[in-house]
Motif scaffolding. Structure first.
Motif, PDB file in Angstrom:
ATOM      1  N   CYS A 129      -6.097  -7.985   1.602  1.00  0.00           N
ATOM      2  CA  CYS A 129      -6.073  -7.096   1.154  1.00  0.00           C
ATOM      3  C   CYS A 129      -6.377  -6.411   0.070  1.00  0.00           C
ATOM      4  N   LYS A 130      -6.216  -5.789  -0.307  1.00  0.00           N
ATOM      5  CA  LYS A 130      -6.919  -4.719  -2.099  1.00  0.00           C
ATOM      6  C   LYS A 130      -6.267  -4.025  -3.232  1.00  0.00           C
ATOM      7  N   GLN A 131      -6.636  -3.946  -3.799  1.00  0.00           N
ATOM      8  CA  GLN A 131      -5.814  -3.559  -5.141  1.00  0.00           C
ATOM      9  C   GLN A 131      -7.122  -3.522  -6.102  1.00  0.00           C
TER      10      GLN A 131
ATOM     11  N   TYR B  72      -4.380   0.419  -3.628  1.00  0.00           N
ATOM     12  CA  TYR B  72      -2.976  -1.054  -2.998  1.00  0.00           C
ATOM     13  C   TYR B  72      -3.394  -0.398  -1.694  1.00  0.00           C
TER      14      TYR B  72
ATOM     15  N   PRO C 147       0.592  -6.302  -8.589  1.00  0.00           N
ATOM     16  CA  PRO C 147       0.268  -5.282  -9.841  1.00  0.00           C
ATOM     17  C   PRO C 147       1.106  -7.093 -10.699  1.00  0.00           C
TER      18      PRO C 147
ATOM     19  N   GLY D 171       0.842   0.511  -7.222  1.00  0.00           N
ATOM     20  CA  GLY D 171       1.036  -0.640  -6.449  1.00  0.00           C
ATOM     21  C   GLY D 171       2.886  -1.448  -6.488  1.00  0.00           C
TER      22      GLY D 171
ATOM     23  N   CYS E 131     -12.555  -3.232  -7.708  1.00  0.00           N
ATOM     24  CA  CYS E 131     -11.449  -3.024  -6.822  1.00  0.00           C
ATOM     25  C   CYS E 131     -11.517  -4.571  -6.654  1.00  0.00           C
TER      26      CYS E 131
ATOM     27  N   TYR F 126      -6.418   2.745 -13.633  1.00  0.00           N
ATOM     28  CA  TYR F 126      -7.101   2.266 -12.450  1.00  0.00           C
ATOM     29  C   TYR F 126      -7.769   3.455 -12.091  1.00  0.00           C
TER      30      TYR F 126
ATOM     31  N   ASN G 188      -1.742  -8.662  -3.164  1.00  0.00           N
ATOM     32  CA  ASN G 188      -2.309  -7.599  -3.611  1.00  0.00           C
ATOM     33  C   ASN G 188      -0.638  -6.811  -5.163  1.00  0.00           C
TER      34      ASN G 188
ATOM     35  N   PHE H  43       0.438  -1.269   0.414  1.00  0.00           N
ATOM     36  CA  PHE H  43       0.213   0.210  -0.282  1.00  0.00           C
ATOM     37  C   PHE H  43       1.093   1.706   0.071  1.00  0.00           C
TER      38      PHE H  43
END
Length: 172
Positions: free
Chosen positions: A25-27, A42, A70, A10, A56, A36, A68, A5
């Motif tokens: 976790c997220k992206q 991220y 890339p 990313g 997302c 994006y 997460n 993050f």
């Protein structure tokens, strides 16, 4: 848990999430010709229910590595003209749009077609192909080179004058 993050794109190293309590976790999800989403980065935690699998994606956090990371294989950006409505006429904006794409995706720009009227909105800032319904109804036209989507002022005026002349003809 590890989350990547340190940047919207990313970049950076996986970093521990605060207190290790978060297990997701997220992206952001890359959108063809748009890039994006600007409001999702991220990070630690999961995506909102509205954003999940749309803009997302969440993944299970891991103790020893970030989930997460890339992985999108992207090609070089290109530019297309964007349009705005001025005095009931769709005209190009001063600045072109930056278009982003996956590796090996073609360069495509879109613009108002012959049947576009003052209610038509150019999609994705002029980046990418027309939506099928708009193309079929001649509200949108597309082309395949950088900044190829600039309509001549003569064509713009022609697109406006034809319906006006037809309306006047029907009145008389």
């Amino acid at each position: 848990r590890r989350g990547l993050f340190t940047g919207r794109d990313g970049s950076g190293e996986g970093t521990d999430c605060e207190d290790g309590a978060l297990d997701k976790c997220k992206q952001p999800i890359f959108m063809e010709y748009e890039g994006y989403p600007t409001d999702i980065g991220y990070g630690c935690g999961e995506c909102s229910a509205d954003d999940e699998d749309v803009t997302c994606k969440s993944c299970p956090g891991q103790a020893d590595s970030a989930c997460n990371i890339p992985t999108d294989d992207l090609d070089e950006d290109f530019t297309c003209h964007n349009y705005e409505l001025k005095d009931n006429v769709l005209v190009t904006t001063e600045e072109a749009s930056v278009c982003r794409r996956f590796k090996d995706s073609p360069i495509v720009c879109n613009m108002p077609g012959e049947s576009a009227d003052a209610t038509y909105q150019v999609k994705y800032g002029g980046c990418g192909p027309c939506e099928e319904d708009d193309k079929d109804s001649n509200k949108c036209a597309d082309c395949n080179s950088e900044k190829c989507n600039k309509k001549s002022s003569a064509m713009t005026m022609f697109g406006i004058m034809v319906p006006l002349v037809a309306a006047a003809y029907n009145v008389f």
